[in-house]
Design a protein around this motif. Structure first.
Motif: not given
Length: 335
Positions: A1-3, A8-13, A225-226, A243-254
């Motif tokens: 899921m791309r968010i 993400y910050k809302e969930i983190a808070r 990611h960094r 190459g390609l990286v697959i984050y199966w549980y999603g990532f921050i779209g930016e």
């Protein structure tokens, strides 16, 4: 899921008020019903680990360890059937599994009169029945099974999930009849740091050439990611190309901003794969066929490490030529 980063910050808070227990994961899912349980758990785990790294040193001070241990002893004597160690961990905002480790370490110091070895400590955490005190063994077990971020059970689950997604990736590649080498095969060839998959013939995804694929059974946030970029992805890019990286549980779209530099992000196996048409590759002339047979026989022979390095350089040159041919065929812009 791309968010988005804002989401993400809302969930983190919201996770700041939670503890690493399975009951808290249900609360998180109720608050964000549009996100999968796996994605939310991965985000919570990332955020809780950051929080723990900032505060765990306080619990390792000798006077604090002694305070925790004496509180456990008094409460365990008063309530031998209650999960007193788990409740203590939640009260002081410490991972139950980390609290279990601290208390067990202190108990073994009293029992043996010296600091316990790391192997003994780890074996008892993995198998609490080895602990001579039955009440402590029960409390250690309760902490382990109720912690969703730390501990031997979580480590085992994370390893199994990682392996499961690597198998899923290989299955997807085989379904598409794509030729590849996996991490184990690459290591037997002498490579030390490798992605999960090297494609023997590059593919194109979203108009970008892909030579390798890395599987991450986690959510990709800014910090992780960094770290992966600096410790893994750029070295893969430098050695094997884009190459390609697959984050199966999603990532921050930016974070998907390195495409032009050669690193794509996805949250699933891509469906829009473009492969190099085999028909576009000319057949070798008849006079070279005998030579080709000799070359194939030579390649089957075992080579030493120096030969492997030279072979790697040649692979890089061949991949560069293949990249050029792919771009000509599909009218991709030059990078």
């Amino acid at each position: 899921m791309r968010i988005s980063r804002a989401e993400y910050k809302e969930i983190a808070r919201w996770t700041e008020q939670l503890r690493p227990t399975r009951q808290c994961m249900k609360m998180l899912k109720d608050r964000f019903p549009n996100h999968s349980q796996s994605t939310l758990l991965s985000i919570f785990s990332l955020e809780y680990q950051k929080r723990t790294k900032r505060t765990v040193f306080r619990h390792h001070a000798p006077d604090v360890i002694e305070s925790h241990y004496q509180r456990y002893l008094s409460q365990a004597r008063a309530h031998p059937s209650s999960p007193v160690l788990l409740e203590l961990a939640i009260e002081v905002d410490l991972s139950p599994a980390l609290m279990a480790r601290i208390i067990l370490d202190r108990f073994l110091q009293d029992l043996e009169g010296e600091m316990p070895s790391k192997s003994v400590l780890n074996s008892m955490l993995k198998e609490p029945s080895l602990i001579p005190d039955q009440i402590l063994a029960k409390n250690i077990y309760q902490c382990t099974i109720n912690d969703c971020c730390y501990g031997p059970l979580v480590d085992c689950i994370k390893h199994a999930i990682g392996q499961e997604h690597e198998v899923l990736l290989r299955d997807k590649l085989q379904e598409r009849n794509l030729s590849f080498l996996d991490e184990n095969q690459l290591r037997t060839m002498g490579y030390d740091k490798t992605p999960d998959i090297i494609l023997e013939v590059p593919i194109a995804v979203d108009g970008h050439i892909v030579h390798w694929i890395e599987s991450k059974a986690s959510f990709g946030d800014d910090h992780s990611h960094r770290t992966y970029l600096n410790e893994q992805f750029w070295s893969y890019w430098n050695r094997f190309g884009p190459g390609l990286v697959i984050y199966w549980y999603g990532f921050i779209g930016e974070l998907d901003c390195q495409r032009d530099r050669g690193i794509l992000l996805k949250d699933h196996f891509p469906t829009d794969i473009v492969t190099l048409c085999h028909a576009a590759q000319p057949d070798p002339p008849p006079q070279s066929q005998s030579k080709d047979k000799r070359v194939r026989k030579v390649k089957k022979k075992k080579v030493n490490m120096a030969g492997k390095r030279e072979e790697g350089k040649e692979v890089g040159r061949v991949r560069t030529r293949v990249d050029t041919e792919i771009r000509k065929q599909f009218d991709f812009p030059a990078e």
